[in-house]
Design a protein around this motif. Structure first.
Motif, short mmCIF file in Angstrom:
data_model
loop_
_atom_site.label_atom_id
_atom_site.label_comp_id
_atom_site.label_asym_id
_atom_site.label_seq_id
_atom_site.Cartn_x
_atom_site.Cartn_y
_atom_site.Cartn_z
N GLN A 23 32.01 27.71 -47.38
CA GLN A 23 31.53 26.36 -47.70
C GLN A 23 31.24 25.54 -46.44
O GLN A 23 30.30 24.73 -46.41
N ALA A 24 32.05 25.74 -45.40
CA ALA A 24 31.86 24.96 -44.17
C ALA A 24 30.51 25.25 -43.53
O ALA A 24 29.83 24.34 -43.04
N ARG A 54 23.62 21.13 -42.17
CA ARG A 54 22.19 20.98 -42.37
C ARG A 54 21.46 21.07 -41.04
O ARG A 54 21.94 20.58 -40.01
N SER A 71 34.92 24.51 -38.88
CA SER A 71 35.42 23.15 -38.68
C SER A 71 36.17 22.99 -37.36
O SER A 71 36.24 21.88 -36.81
N ARG A 112 23.93 16.82 -38.82
CA ARG A 112 25.13 15.99 -38.75
C ARG A 112 25.42 15.50 -37.35
O ARG A 112 26.21 14.57 -37.17
N ALA A 143 27.63 23.83 -45.76
CA ALA A 143 27.49 22.38 -45.76
C ALA A 143 26.67 21.85 -44.58
O ALA A 143 26.16 20.72 -44.63
#
Length: 384
Positions: free
Chosen positions: A43-44, A49, A293, A382, A47
């Motif tokens: 998921q990291a 972009r 992360s 981000r 997520a």
């Protein structure tokens, strides 16, 4: 959806699940505890972009990179995966040949099925070797000597396994406890996959930890080898033991299992040539952070002074691009290549790597990047 021509990693996973006994498919697919970290890894990366750019000259784009002193067709290496040789007949050999053809490194696990010598005789390119710190230091020295004699010059040393994580899928299949009931469960699941029995169980014998045959000469099956390996994991290992290892190994040393900037700094101080940001694919400490992360902070701390690789949750060439944008110099992939191996053998791994290279190249062109060395945080939305 037809999977006659698998395109994505999910395609390969579905095909692998159809071909493998359930207990082994879950061993490969599963993670620790409730598998929160396993999911978070994927998921990291999903997520993040990317910043698409236009009207940039991308007529000449190269996915090439340099990892552990080796020129590679893309910034990727096949990660060590224990028991990978149960995915296909002499599976590590097939994967090593596919990696060599694709121009990327292959890493043989200490607890792989195929021994060092067998893999070395099947390929011309040097491959990497993965090792744990075992209680018997003589066994460690013997394995290091075998690896060097087999042409390995890069050692991937796993540091996040003082004890095996709690993997409930394995418990449900009886892999953790053994016994008659567990044997019956495995036998039933094996019989449900007659193709696997023919191709792998019979056609790929012997299914034992080939690198440990000299260490456990009386063992004749995987359960005996696994019991010896589990007993060998040493919870007393400290950074002083890494200093000892550095004296034993004269090649490149990568420490795998780093999740904090402090430990990354300690790895550099201990003489490591690189670190692999890794949570063991979510298989050790559940609720540990996703590798994506923590990667930026580790890259800021040591990325300019050591080689920085990352694994965990990388499922495409797009994710490879994102990992480089977060500060990694390259990535390791585990489950994807084993799924492709199980579904299509050597040709499957080759196809997977070709698709990932194509994805990486396409992503570079659409973000206006011509060299992998130029990928950085500015290409992530981000960070804009």
């Amino acid at each position: 959806m037809s999977l006659a021509y698998p395109a994505t990693t999910d395609d390969w996973q579905r095909l692998a699940q159809r071909r493998l006994p359930r207990f082994y498919a879950d061993y490969i697919d599963g993670g620790a505890g409730a598998e929160r970290t396993l999911a978070a890894n994927v998921q990291a990366f999903a997520a993040l972009r990317l910043r698409q750019r236009v009207l940039v000259d991308v007529a000449q784009v190269s996915t090439r990179a340099r990892l552990a002193g080796e020129d590679c067709a893309l910034p990727l290496a096949l990660a060590p995966v224990g028991l990978a040789g149960m995915a296909a007949a002499r599976g590590e050999v097939q994967a090593a040949r596919a990696a060599q053809a694709a121009g990327v490194p292959f890493t043989l696990s200490t607890v792989g099925i195929c021994p060092l010598g067998e893999v070395a005789s099947a390929v011309q390119a040097p491959f990497w070797f993965q090792l744990y710190m075992l209680r018997e230091r003589g066994a460690v020295q013997a394995l290091l000597q075998d690896a060097w004699a087999s042409g390995c010059r890069t050692l991937v040393f796993t540091v996040d396994l003082p004890v095996t994580g709690l993997r409930w899928r394995d418990v449900r299949h009886g892999l953790a406890d053994g016994g008659a009931r567990a044997a019956l469960i495995k036998a039933w699941q094996v019989l449900a996959r007659p193709g696997w029995v023919r191709r792998v169980a019979l056609g790929g014998k012997p299914l034992t930890f080939g690198n440990l045959a000299a260490q456990v000469p009386g063992a004749r099956d995987l359960n005996a080898f696994r019991a010896w390996v589990d007993a060998q994991f040493d919870p007393s290992v400290t950074w002083q033991d890494i200093a000892w290892l550095r004296q034993q190994w004269k090649g490149r040393l990568l420490l795998k299992g780093i999740l904090t900037a402090e430990d990354a700094q300690a790895a550099v101080d201990a003489g490591a040539d690189g670190v692999v940001v890794s949570n063991h694919g979510g298989r050790q400490l559940d609720s540990a952070p996703a590798t994506a992360s923590v990667l930026p902070a580790i890259a800021q701390a040591v990325g300019s002074r050591t080689e920085l690789l990352v694994d965990g949750g990388i499922r495409s060439g797009v994710d490879v691009f994102k990992a480089l944008a977060l500060g990694a110099h390259g990535v390791l992939i585990g489950r994807p290549w084993v799924w492709a191996l199980a579904a299509g053998g050597e040709a499957g791994v080759a196809r997977l790597l070709a698709h990932w290279q194509r994805e990486l190249r396409t992503t570079m062109m659409l973000t206006g990047v011509r060299r992998t060395a130029d990928i950085n945080a500015s290409h992530l939305e981000r960070f804009s």
